[in-house]
Design a protein around this motif. Structure first.
Motif, short mmCIF file in Angstrom:
data_model
loop_
_atom_site.label_atom_id
_atom_site.label_comp_id
_atom_site.label_asym_id
_atom_site.label_seq_id
_atom_site.Cartn_x
_atom_site.Cartn_y
_atom_site.Cartn_z
N ASP A 133 0.87 -1.17 0.00
CA ASP A 133 0.00 0.00 0.00
C ASP A 133 0.91 1.23 0.00
OD1 ASP A 133 -1.68 2.11 0.46
OD2 ASP A 133 -2.69 1.22 2.19
N ALA A 135 0.46 4.36 0.30
CA ALA A 135 0.19 5.40 1.30
C ALA A 135 0.69 4.99 2.68
CB ALA A 135 -1.31 5.71 1.34
N SER A 136 0.27 3.82 3.15
CA SER A 136 0.64 3.41 4.50
C SER A 136 2.08 2.94 4.60
CB SER A 136 -0.30 2.29 4.99
OG SER A 136 -0.21 1.16 4.15
N ASP A 150 -7.23 -1.45 -7.57
CA ASP A 150 -7.38 -0.64 -6.36
C ASP A 150 -7.87 0.77 -6.73
OD1 ASP A 150 -7.16 0.71 -3.94
OD2 ASP A 150 -5.34 -0.34 -3.35
N THR A 151 -9.09 1.09 -6.35
CA THR A 151 -9.66 2.39 -6.72
C THR A 151 -9.09 3.53 -5.88
OG1 THR A 151 -11.51 1.99 -5.20
CG2 THR A 151 -11.81 1.35 -7.51
N ARG A 152 -8.32 3.21 -4.83
CA ARG A 152 -7.70 4.27 -4.03
C ARG A 152 -6.42 4.79 -4.67
NH1 ARG A 152 -6.50 1.20 1.22
NH2 ARG A 152 -5.82 -0.24 -0.40
N LEU A 153 -6.03 4.18 -5.78
CA LEU A 153 -4.79 4.56 -6.44
C LEU A 153 -5.09 5.24 -7.77
CD1 LEU A 153 -2.67 1.32 -5.89
CD2 LEU A 153 -2.66 3.40 -4.51
N PRO A 271 -0.92 7.25 -4.49
CA PRO A 271 -2.15 7.37 -3.70
C PRO A 271 -3.06 8.47 -4.21
CG PRO A 271 -0.23 7.18 -2.27
CD PRO A 271 0.29 7.37 -3.66
N GLU A 272 -4.34 8.19 -4.20
CA GLU A 272 -5.33 9.18 -4.60
C GLU A 272 -5.29 10.38 -3.65
OE1 GLU A 272 -9.97 8.97 -6.01
OE2 GLU A 272 -9.40 7.94 -4.16
#
Length: 301
Positions: A133, A135-136, A150-153, A271-272
């Motif tokens: 991930d 972001a984390s 992954d829609t968060r990316l 990351p979004e």
């Protein structure tokens, strides 16, 4: 007064998971990082991390402070990079995760000329086949091979990836060559375990079809998957960026079952909600141009 060096040390320690690894990433001694972290804690009047010989964990105060601390560090790095970019220079730290086999075969050779042309970029490239991930785990971006799910990316396609079913001449001589999707059910497969289930997915006129061959071997590394197929342990679904040379020299034979595997890509994702830096965009543009469309590793056989 709080010092930015202490905040940076704290963020690095949390993202790295240890003082030793943070010191390596910051290119400082372990004692300097420990001193900066201790000074920050003294200034704040609170313990931010629990330290033991085995692991490091955030305290409640540390967890509350981390989000803003990370934002401060990123803002400082982005501000410095923006100043350099205004002068026409790409500079500053950049941390990217990438898969091992693709990194060794294609990413590294593509990046080296770029980094030579932009010596003020401090790139840390973490080679790991596991799904991370960004972001984390503290990455500016990840480079991955597969479907973009992954829609968060926010993903940028760098190249198409063509995959082929292959087996060694020895395996085909012993077990025969399948000619249809249903034939695959009677064969042994060598599967890439980082994808989860031991199956192959194909596109047909009726829609997607999932084939679960007998498990011959499961491996979490593309190079070893390739080697196992050459040794005749089973049929493998391999990208041409790995298998192209061995298909050309006859050590692996392409198997046509009348359907193509689901399409995949080599992509870079960040990351979004995070504004990508000019140097990250420049690297992505360079890689896309270097790989080509179709990619240089994907000639007709």
């Amino acid at each position: 007064m709080m010092k930015i060096e202490g905040i940076a040390a704290f963020v690095a320690v949390v993202e790295a998971g240890s003082v030793s690894e943070a010191a390596r990433r910051l290119r400082l001694s372990k004692s300097v990082v420990s001193e900066r972290l201790a000074e920050l804690e003294k200034t704040l009047g609170a313990m931010l991390v629990h330290r033991t010989t085995r692991k490091l964990t955030l305290t409640e105060d540390g967890a509350a402070f981390l989000e803003r601390a990370g934002r401060i560090v990123r803002e400082m790095e982005d501000a410095a990079a923006d100043m350099a970019e205004r002068r026409g220079t790409l500079s500053g730290p950049l941390r990217i995760a990438a898969p091992v086999s693709f990194g060794r075969l294609h990413l590294g050779p593509a990046l080296y000329p770029f980094l030579k042309a932009h010596p003020q970029i401090a790139l840390t490239l973490d080679m790991d086949d596991r799904r991370v991930d960004p972001a984390s785990d503290g990455y500016d971006a990840i480079i991955r091979h597969g479907a973009i799910a992954d829609t968060r990316l926010v993903a940028w396609k760098l190249a198409r990836s063509r995959r082929l079913l292959v087996a060694s001449p020895d395996y085909i001589e012993r077990h025969g060559k399948p000619g249809s999707l249903s034939d695959l059910n009677d064969h042994r497969g060598v599967f890439y375990t980082n994808r989860g289930a031991a199956d192959w997915r194909f596109q047909t006129e009726e829609g997607a079809v999932v084939i679960r061959a007998m498990l011959g071997l499961g491996i979490n590394n593309g190079d070893m998957l390739h080697d196992a197929a050459i040794e005749g342990l089973g049929i493998a679904l391999l990208p041409t960026f790995i298998a192209g040379p061995t298909i050309r020299d006859g050590r692996l034979i392409e198997i046509d079952v009348g359907a193509k595997p689901e399409p995949e890509f080599i992509y870079m994702a960040h990351p979004e909600g995070r504004n990508p830096s000019a140097k990250l965009r420049a690297i992505a543009d360079h890689l896309k141009k270097t790989f080509g469309d179709p990619p240089y590793w994907d000639p007709d056989f």
